[in-house]
Design a protein around this motif. Structure first.
Motif, PDB file in Angstrom:
ATOM      1  N   LEU A   6     -10.560  -3.473  -7.184  1.00  0.00           N
ATOM      2  CA  LEU A   6     -11.027  -4.384  -7.330  1.00  0.00           C
ATOM      3  C   LEU A   6     -11.372  -5.459  -6.498  1.00  0.00           C
ATOM      4  CD1 LEU A   6     -13.577  -4.135  -9.803  1.00  0.00           C
ATOM      5  CD2 LEU A   6     -11.914  -4.157 -11.145  1.00  0.00           C
ATOM      6  N   ALA A   7     -10.296  -6.214  -7.048  1.00  0.00           N
ATOM      7  CA  ALA A   7      -9.733  -7.462  -7.178  1.00  0.00           C
ATOM      8  C   ALA A   7     -10.343  -7.812  -5.336  1.00  0.00           C
ATOM      9  CB  ALA A   7      -8.364  -8.223  -6.842  1.00  0.00           C
ATOM     10  N   ARG A   8     -10.140  -6.976  -4.671  1.00  0.00           N
ATOM     11  CA  ARG A   8     -11.319  -7.363  -2.701  1.00  0.00           C
ATOM     12  C   ARG A   8     -12.405  -7.053  -2.959  1.00  0.00           C
ATOM     13  NH1 ARG A   8      -8.256  -9.440   0.910  1.00  0.00           N
ATOM     14  NH2 ARG A   8      -8.895  -8.058   1.919  1.00  0.00           N
ATOM     15  N   SER A   9     -13.200  -6.376  -3.355  1.00  0.00           N
ATOM     16  CA  SER A   9     -14.333  -6.068  -3.440  1.00  0.00           C
ATOM     17  C   SER A   9     -14.842  -6.991  -4.149  1.00  0.00           C
ATOM     18  CB  SER A   9     -14.340  -4.787  -4.066  1.00  0.00           C
ATOM     19  OG  SER A   9     -14.161  -4.722  -5.607  1.00  0.00           O
TER      20      SER A   9
ATOM     21  N   ASN B 122     -11.990 -16.038  -4.876  1.00  0.00           N
ATOM     22  CA  ASN B 122     -13.221 -16.105  -6.022  1.00  0.00           C
ATOM     23  C   ASN B 122     -12.055 -15.877  -7.372  1.00  0.00           C
ATOM     24  OD1 ASN B 122     -16.157 -16.579  -5.253  1.00  0.00           O
ATOM     25  ND2 ASN B 122     -15.047 -14.201  -3.685  1.00  0.00           N
ATOM     26  N   LEU B 123     -11.121 -15.753  -7.062  1.00  0.00           N
ATOM     27  CA  LEU B 123     -10.423 -14.953  -7.813  1.00  0.00           C
ATOM     28  C   LEU B 123      -9.096 -15.917  -7.530  1.00  0.00           C
ATOM     29  CD1 LEU B 123     -10.080 -11.533  -7.181  1.00  0.00           C
ATOM     30  CD2 LEU B 123     -11.029 -12.872  -9.006  1.00  0.00           C
ATOM     31  N   SER B 124      -7.851 -16.454  -8.880  1.00  0.00           N
ATOM     32  CA  SER B 124      -6.222 -17.135  -8.861  1.00  0.00           C
ATOM     33  C   SER B 124      -5.973 -16.379  -7.967  1.00  0.00           C
ATOM     34  CB  SER B 124      -5.692 -16.816 -10.408  1.00  0.00           C
ATOM     35  OG  SER B 124      -5.730 -15.892 -10.086  1.00  0.00           O
ATOM     36  N   ASN B 125      -4.437 -17.472  -7.205  1.00  0.00           N
ATOM     37  CA  ASN B 125      -4.488 -16.971  -6.487  1.00  0.00           C
ATOM     38  C   ASN B 125      -2.935 -15.871  -6.788  1.00  0.00           C
ATOM     39  OD1 ASN B 125      -5.607 -19.128  -4.672  1.00  0.00           O
ATOM     40  ND2 ASN B 125      -3.837 -20.186  -5.100  1.00  0.00           N
ATOM     41  N   ASP B 126      -3.010 -15.561  -7.532  1.00  0.00           N
ATOM     42  CA  ASP B 126      -2.179 -14.420  -7.809  1.00  0.00           C
ATOM     43  C   ASP B 126      -2.266 -12.900  -7.655  1.00  0.00           C
ATOM     44  OD1 ASP B 126      -2.705 -15.329 -10.317  1.00  0.00           O
ATOM     45  OD2 ASP B 126      -0.969 -15.232 -11.118  1.00  0.00           O
ATOM     46  N   GLN B 127      -3.847 -13.090  -7.873  1.00  0.00           N
ATOM     47  CA  GLN B 127      -3.985 -11.123  -7.891  1.00  0.00           C
ATOM     48  C   GLN B 127      -3.440 -10.524  -7.283  1.00  0.00           C
ATOM     49  OE1 GLN B 127      -5.790 -11.214 -11.044  1.00  0.00           O
ATOM     50  NE2 GLN B 127      -6.632 -10.266 -10.537  1.00  0.00           N
ATOM     51  N   PRO B 128      -3.076  -9.552  -7.839  1.00  0.00           N
ATOM     52  CA  PRO B 128      -2.965  -8.355  -7.109  1.00  0.00           C
ATOM     53  C   PRO B 128      -4.031  -7.935  -6.377  1.00  0.00           C
ATOM     54  CG  PRO B 128      -2.621  -7.595  -8.857  1.00  0.00           C
ATOM     55  CD  PRO B 128      -3.323  -8.696  -9.137  1.00  0.00           C
TER      56      PRO B 128
ATOM     57  N   LEU C 150      -6.859  -9.922   4.845  1.00  0.00           N
ATOM     58  CA  LEU C 150      -8.242 -10.553   5.560  1.00  0.00           C
ATOM     59  C   LEU C 150      -8.604 -11.187   5.050  1.00  0.00           C
ATOM     60  CD1 LEU C 150      -9.893  -7.834   8.014  1.00  0.00           C
ATOM     61  CD2 LEU C 150      -8.962  -9.422   9.123  1.00  0.00           C
ATOM     62  N   ALA C 151      -8.820 -12.420   5.007  1.00  0.00           N
ATOM     63  CA  ALA C 151      -9.108 -13.854   4.028  1.00  0.00           C
ATOM     64  C   ALA C 151     -10.273 -12.644   2.871  1.00  0.00           C
ATOM     65  CB  ALA C 151      -8.848 -14.402   4.209  1.00  0.00           C
ATOM     66  N   ILE C 152     -11.315 -13.315   1.933  1.00  0.00           N
ATOM     67  CA  ILE C 152     -12.347 -13.658   1.831  1.00  0.00           C
ATOM     68  C   ILE C 152     -12.961 -14.344   0.766  1.00  0.00           C
ATOM     69  CG2 ILE C 152     -13.190 -12.311  -0.839  1.00  0.00           C
ATOM     70  CD1 ILE C 152     -10.652  -9.900  -0.515  1.00  0.00           C
ATOM     71  N   PRO C 153     -13.719 -15.100   1.164  1.00  0.00           N
ATOM     72  CA  PRO C 153     -14.469 -16.575   0.451  1.00  0.00           C
ATOM     73  C   PRO C 153     -14.841 -15.891  -0.436  1.00  0.00           C
ATOM     74  CG  PRO C 153     -16.522 -15.487   2.761  1.00  0.00           C
ATOM     75  CD  PRO C 153     -15.009 -14.387   2.654  1.00  0.00           C
ATOM     76  N   SER C 154     -15.000 -17.663  -0.747  1.00  0.00           N
ATOM     77  CA  SER C 154     -15.896 -17.260  -1.850  1.00  0.00           C
ATOM     78  C   SER C 154     -17.570 -17.340  -1.430  1.00  0.00           C
ATOM     79  CB  SER C 154     -15.911 -18.729  -2.331  1.00  0.00           C
ATOM     80  OG  SER C 154     -16.923 -19.831  -1.280  1.00  0.00           O
TER      81      SER C 154
END
Length: 187
Positions: free
Chosen positions: A112-115, A102-108, A171-175
């Motif tokens: 918050l970026a994982r939730s 759901n985010l750009s590929n370079d997000q740390p 672990l990958a996060i799907p859209s």
């Protein structure tokens, strides 16, 4: 005929070229049915997205659903789990990238970026496949209280980030998107 002399094309040259082209077209035409049969059928395409009712998941509860043949973990995290994930510095992470579709590929890989974000930081949706060899990790286990893959010893924290073991990535996060307070659409 000397090397520096040129000659006119003959009928034989023309027949060689035409025969080669006809052979190439025939090869493609004969293999097309085999290539075409590898496309996914309608039942597979119908599973491109699923809607999951999460109204029964209270704080600290998890649900595993199947999407595209893979398990997806949906967890309503506790404030303590969120606090533990927020306390981790990015520099301490084995994989500092969020791996969130759901985010750009370079997000740390911040919590918050994982939730789910946007006031839904308690929700986490992840593909439940270990990034080492494709095993399915156990929930609420391991050294960091997140997920643990007993096959080779990979430990993930409460945000699904790899912290210890041979797994190379989080672990990958799907859209996904919340389409209501009680329903999340994956895919």
């Amino acid at each position: 005929m000397a090397m520096n002399e040129t000659r006119e094309p003959t009928r034989r040259d023309f027949l060689f070229i035409v025969t080669g082209m006809a052979s190439a077209v025939g090869a493609v035409a004969s293999t097309w049915p085999f290539i075409d049969q590898m496309r996914p059928d309608a039942s597979t395409l119908a599973l491109a997205s699923i809607e999951v009712d999460i109204s029964s998941l209270g704080e600290g509860m998890s649900l595993t659903v199947k999407w595209r043949g893979r398990p997806v973990f949906i967890r309503n995290r506790t404030p303590k789990e969120i606090e533990a994930a927020n306390a981790v510095a990015i520099e301490e992470l084995k994989d500092p990238v969020a791996r969130n579709a759901n985010l750009s590929n370079d997000q740390p890989a911040t919590d918050l970026a994982r939730s789910a974000g946007d006031g839904r930081e308690n929700w986490i949706v992840m593909i439940g496949v270990c990034t080492h060899l494709g095993c399915v990790p156990l929930g609420q286990a391991g050294d960091f209280g997140g997920w643990f893959c007993p096959c080779h010893g990979s430990h993930y924290d409460t945000a699904g980030r790899i912290r210890k073991g041979p797994a190379p990535e989080n672990l990958a996060i799907p859209s996904f998107a919340f389409i209501s307070e009680a329903v999340v659409r994956i895919g």
